[in-house]
Design a protein around this motif. Structure first.
Motif, PDB file in Angstrom:
ATOM      1  N   ALA A 219     -68.083-138.517   5.185  1.00 40.95           N
ATOM      2  CA  ALA A 219     -67.023-139.484   4.894  1.00 40.95           C
ATOM      3  C   ALA A 219     -65.805-138.780   4.307  1.00 40.95           C
ATOM      4  N   ARG A 220     -66.033-137.776   3.479  1.00 37.12           N
ATOM      5  CA  ARG A 220     -64.910-137.013   2.924  1.00 37.12           C
ATOM      6  C   ARG A 220     -64.172-136.267   4.046  1.00 37.12           C
ATOM      7  N   THR A 221     -64.933-135.706   4.973  1.00 33.99           N
ATOM      8  CA  THR A 221     -64.323-135.013   6.115  1.00 33.99           C
ATOM      9  C   THR A 221     -63.477-135.964   6.945  1.00 33.99           C
ATOM     10  N   ILE A 222     -64.030-137.123   7.269  1.00 31.50           N
ATOM     11  CA  ILE A 222     -63.296-138.100   8.076  1.00 31.50           C
ATOM     12  C   ILE A 222     -62.096-138.639   7.302  1.00 31.50           C
ATOM     13  N   GLY A 223     -62.246-138.794   6.007  1.00 29.38           N
ATOM     14  CA  GLY A 223     -61.122-139.242   5.186  1.00 29.38           C
ATOM     15  C   GLY A 223     -59.965-138.263   5.249  1.00 29.38           C
ATOM     16  N   LYS A 224     -60.269-136.971   5.233  1.00 31.91           N
ATOM     17  CA  LYS A 224     -59.214-135.953   5.336  1.00 31.91           C
ATOM     18  C   LYS A 224     -58.549-136.023   6.706  1.00 31.91           C
ATOM     19  N   ALA A 225     -59.357-136.249   7.752  1.00 35.16           N
ATOM     20  CA  ALA A 225     -58.802-136.377   9.103  1.00 35.16           C
ATOM     21  C   ALA A 225     -57.866-137.572   9.193  1.00 35.16           C
ATOM     22  N   ILE A 226     -58.299-138.688   8.649  1.00 37.59           N
ATOM     23  CA  ILE A 226     -57.483-139.912   8.696  1.00 37.59           C
ATOM     24  C   ILE A 226     -56.131-139.685   8.023  1.00 37.59           C
ATOM     25  N   ALA A 227     -56.146-138.949   6.915  1.00 43.57           N
ATOM     26  CA  ALA A 227     -54.894-138.687   6.193  1.00 43.57           C
ATOM     27  C   ALA A 227     -53.900-137.907   7.047  1.00 43.57           C
ATOM     28  N   LEU A 228     -54.414-137.119   8.007  1.00 42.19           N
ATOM     29  CA  LEU A 228     -53.557-136.326   8.881  1.00 42.19           C
ATOM     30  C   LEU A 228     -53.114-137.103  10.115  1.00 42.19           C
ATOM     31  N   LYS A 229     -53.741-138.251  10.358  1.00 38.47           N
ATOM     32  CA  LYS A 229     -53.362-139.183  11.427  1.00 38.47           C
ATOM     33  C   LYS A 229     -53.283-138.533  12.815  1.00 38.47           C
ATOM     34  N   PRO A 230     -54.346-137.852  13.263  1.00 36.74           N
ATOM     35  CA  PRO A 230     -54.336-137.339  14.638  1.00 36.74           C
ATOM     36  C   PRO A 230     -54.342-138.495  15.631  1.00 36.74           C
ATOM     37  N   ASP A 231     -53.917-138.220  16.848  1.00 37.52           N
ATOM     38  CA  ASP A 231     -53.881-139.274  17.865  1.00 37.52           C
ATOM     39  C   ASP A 231     -55.281-139.755  18.213  1.00 37.52           C
ATOM     40  N   ARG A 232     -56.221-138.834  18.255  1.00 40.17           N
ATOM     41  CA  ARG A 232     -57.596-139.183  18.566  1.00 40.17           C
ATOM     42  C   ARG A 232     -58.541-138.415  17.652  1.00 40.17           C
ATOM     43  N   VAL A 233     -59.584-139.081  17.210  1.00 39.64           N
ATOM     44  CA  VAL A 233     -60.659-138.453  16.436  1.00 39.64           C
ATOM     45  C   VAL A 233     -61.929-138.595  17.257  1.00 39.64           C
ATOM     46  N   VAL A 234     -62.609-137.478  17.485  1.00 43.40           N
ATOM     47  CA  VAL A 234     -63.820-137.492  18.297  1.00 43.40           C
ATOM     48  C   VAL A 234     -64.994-137.086  17.423  1.00 43.40           C
ATOM     49  N   ARG A 267     -72.252-144.451  11.162  1.00 42.93           N
ATOM     50  CA  ARG A 267     -71.833-145.801  10.789  1.00 42.93           C
ATOM     51  C   ARG A 267     -70.743-145.743   9.716  1.00 42.93           C
ATOM     52  N   SER A 268     -70.925-144.871   8.731  1.00 41.95           N
ATOM     53  CA  SER A 268     -69.954-144.729   7.654  1.00 41.95           C
ATOM     54  C   SER A 268     -68.615-144.202   8.189  1.00 41.95           C
ATOM     55  N   ALA A 269     -68.675-143.200   9.089  1.00 43.70           N
ATOM     56  CA  ALA A 269     -67.456-142.648   9.670  1.00 43.70           C
ATOM     57  C   ALA A 269     -66.726-143.697  10.490  1.00 43.70           C
ATOM     58  N   LYS A 270     -67.471-144.452  11.285  1.00 42.25           N
ATOM     59  CA  LYS A 270     -66.867-145.499  12.108  1.00 42.25           C
ATOM     60  C   LYS A 270     -66.187-146.547  11.232  1.00 42.25           C
ATOM     61  N   HIS A 271     -66.839-146.920  10.145  1.00 37.13           N
ATOM     62  CA  HIS A 271     -66.271-147.914   9.227  1.00 37.13           C
ATOM     63  C   HIS A 271     -64.941-147.422   8.659  1.00 37.13           C
ATOM     64  N   LEU A 272     -64.901-146.162   8.232  1.00 36.25           N
ATOM     65  CA  LEU A 272     -63.670-145.602   7.669  1.00 36.25           C
ATOM     66  C   LEU A 272     -62.547-145.592   8.702  1.00 36.25           C
ATOM     67  N   TYR A 278     -57.903-147.194  13.432  1.00 31.69           N
ATOM     68  CA  TYR A 278     -58.354-146.549  14.666  1.00 31.69           C
ATOM     69  C   TYR A 278     -59.244-147.507  15.464  1.00 31.69           C
ATOM     70  N   LYS A 279     -59.183-147.392  16.771  1.00 32.63           N
ATOM     71  CA  LYS A 279     -59.962-148.234  17.664  1.00 32.63           C
ATOM     72  C   LYS A 279     -61.095-147.415  18.287  1.00 32.63           C
ATOM     73  N   ALA A 280     -62.294-147.967  18.262  1.00 30.30           N
ATOM     74  CA  ALA A 280     -63.452-147.269  18.825  1.00 30.30           C
ATOM     75  C   ALA A 280     -63.397-147.305  20.347  1.00 30.30           C
ATOM     76  N   ILE A 281     -63.602-146.142  20.954  1.00 29.45           N
ATOM     77  CA  ILE A 281     -63.588-146.001  22.409  1.00 29.45           C
ATOM     78  C   ILE A 281     -64.884-145.316  22.836  1.00 29.45           C
ATOM     79  N   GLY A 282     -65.625-145.962  23.725  1.00 32.34           N
ATOM     80  CA  GLY A 282     -66.824-145.331  24.239  1.00 32.34           C
ATOM     81  C   GLY A 282     -67.809-144.972  23.143  1.00 32.34           C
ATOM     82  N   LEU A 283     -68.556-143.906  23.367  1.00 33.77           N
ATOM     83  CA  LEU A 283     -69.603-143.506  22.434  1.00 33.77           C
ATOM     84  C   LEU A 283     -69.069-142.868  21.160  1.00 33.77           C
ATOM     85  N   ASP A 284     -67.956-142.133  21.247  1.00 34.86           N
ATOM     86  CA  ASP A 284     -67.635-141.238  20.142  1.00 34.86           C
ATOM     87  C   ASP A 284     -66.151-141.036  19.866  1.00 34.86           C
ATOM     88  N   HIS A 285     -65.275-141.735  20.581  1.00 37.22           N
ATOM     89  CA  HIS A 285     -63.833-141.553  20.396  1.00 37.22           C
ATOM     90  C   HIS A 285     -63.231-142.668  19.532  1.00 37.22           C
TER      91      HIS A 285
END
Length: 455
Positions: A219-234, A267-272, A278-285
């Motif tokens: 969750a900390r890793t994904i939180g750091k990613a979110i702060a950088l606002k990439p176009d897509r997170v996989v 589940r925790s990463a998806k929630h964050l 961010y919008k969930a796409i397919g299995l992992d995007h």
């Protein structure tokens, strides 16, 4: 997710990046078969051309990798490979109709950025000088930030790429160390800023299910990613297949998360991510709302090929170059040899380096359409599929392994809702989409250990 469902459905099933899966490819499909399939592909759909280029070399072997990769060779060997790659391209291009357009170019590996940027730019030019492109094609490369200095990043932004996938995997130093993964050489913030200044779209790639990961740490890793606002997170699910890569046994020794913990990590990463827009796409995007992938998912027009998720606008038949590359044509798959010396030797003789492949019969083509629709859009409208295939809905169901008893079981467990005309994966059950897809697969024998588990 209920524990009993995790226990019941976390079984080995195909990933369905192709149908049939690659383990069905056979040696009866040879170089002549591939040449014939290329020529036939000019009159088949999808019409566009998608290019895959495989660069196998890595400076260091990550323990989790299931791809065809090898340690960086001596400069002479590496140069021989690049020379062979160029020759293979020159062998294929004359067989392609010049009126077709390029929709995708994708570099994978290994580590594509193990090569000097001028090499990558020259390879791009071999295609872009011969074919027109669709409007806004996707020209993408996977990058290992652990070895890229500021000069390399700056040079790469002028090499023709418009999407960069940064292989972060995790920001946690202990997780990276346990996985033998080198952390980014430059601060990620600096890299993102540089890419954005050049108008390049940014993907950030992560893997969950590695040793030392917990729901809190990821969750900390994904939180750091979110702060950088990439176009897509996989968020790739780690596939434990030590029979493919024995180095993965080192991760097993370090202690892999349980199915329950791995499920909670995702589940925790998806929630964050979804809470931050961010919008969930397919299995992992996960993509931003303005992304073309999200718009396609909303209209049930999301698609997928070996390059990953795409739209029907950007998809194309895939022509792959380099060792282990798999070409994904309308009615056939063709895989190149995995052996570096064999690949170079065959190319020098002017022979396609095909080791195996597969020609799909009509029923398998229909099954591929059904499974792809489910994997991408989590729903099936039998009448829509039938109309697109110029068949009746009953003919589609007869061609696949349509098993009402299996569907009833999925429905009872809350995995799907369905009637005679539709099937829909329930929102909280999307991790089990592979299980549902497998139920339509006549070739799947059930619980085969050669596949990774769905969770």
């Amino acid at each position: 997710m209920k524990q009993e469902l995790l226990n019941k459905y976390s079984v080995p099933v195909p990933r369905y990046t192709s149908y049939p899966p690659a383990n069905f490819f056979n040696e009866g499909f040879d170089a002549l078969s591939y040449q014939d399939a290329i020529i036939a592909s000019n009159g088949q759909e999808p019409e566009h051309i998608s290019i895959y280029i495989h660069i196998p070399f890595c400076f260091q072997m990550c323990y989790y990798c299931g791809c065809n990769a090898q340690l960086y060779q001596k400069p002479a060997v590496t140069q021989s490979y690049i020379d062979a790659l160029k020759k293979e391209i020159k062998m294929v291009l004359p067989l392609l109709d010049r009126s077709r357009k390029i929709s995708q170019i994708h570099y994978g590996g290994g580590t594509p950025t193990s090569q000097p940027v001028p090499v990558l730019k020259e390879l791009n030019g071999m295609f872009l000088s011969e074919f027109d492109c669709i409007e806004n094609p996707e020209i993408a490369i996977e990058c290992h930030p652990g070895y890229m200095n500021a000069a390399y990043w700056d040079e790469l932004t002028d090499a023709g790429f418009n999407r960069i996938s940064i292989g972060i995997q995790d920001f946690d130093e202990e997780v990276l160390r346990t996985s033998n993964r080198k952390h980014s050489r430059l601060p990620i913030e600096e890299i993102i800023s540089m890419l954005r200044s050049k108008g390049i779209a940014v993907n950030m790639d992560f893997i969950y299910g590695l040793p030392k990961q917990t729901p809190e740490s990821f969750a900390r890793t994904i939180g750091k990613a979110i702060a950088l606002k990439p176009d897509r997170v996989v968020t790739f699910s780690y596939a434990h297949v030590p029979w493919v890569n024995p180095l993965q046994m080192k991760l097993e020794e370090a202690g892999l998360p349980t199915v329950e913990v791995k499920s909670e990590i995702f589940r925790s990463a998806k929630h964050l991510l979804t809470n931050e827009g961010y919008k969930a796409i397919g299995l992992d995007h996960f993509v931003l709302p303005g992304d073309e992938l999200y718009k396609a998912s909303q209209s049930k027009a999301l698609h997928r090929n070996f390059q990953g998720y795409c739209t029907r606008r950007t998809t194309g038949q895939v022509y792959a170059f380099g060792i282990t590359g798999i070409s994904q044509l309308a009615t056939a798959y063709s895989q190149n040899t995995k052996d570096l010396e064999t690949y170079i030797s065959l190319i020098e003789k002017g022979e396609f380096p095909v080791t195996k492949g597969y020609t799909l019969n009509r029923e398998e083509q229909i099954t591929r359409t059904v499974i792809s629709e489910l994997m991408c859009n989590y729903t099936i409208d039998w009448n829509d599929i039938a109309d697109n295939l110029h068949l009746s809905a009953d003919e589609v169901k007869s061609a696949i392994n349509y098993n009402k008893e299996a569907l009833d079981d999925f429905a009872k467990d809350g995995i799907i809702e369905y009637d005679d005309n539709h099937i829909a994966i329930m929102p909280d059950a999307t991790p089990f989409v592979r299980n549902v897809a497998a139920s339509f697969d006549r070739l799947y024998k059930g619980n085969e250990s050669r596949y990774s588990k769905s969770i």
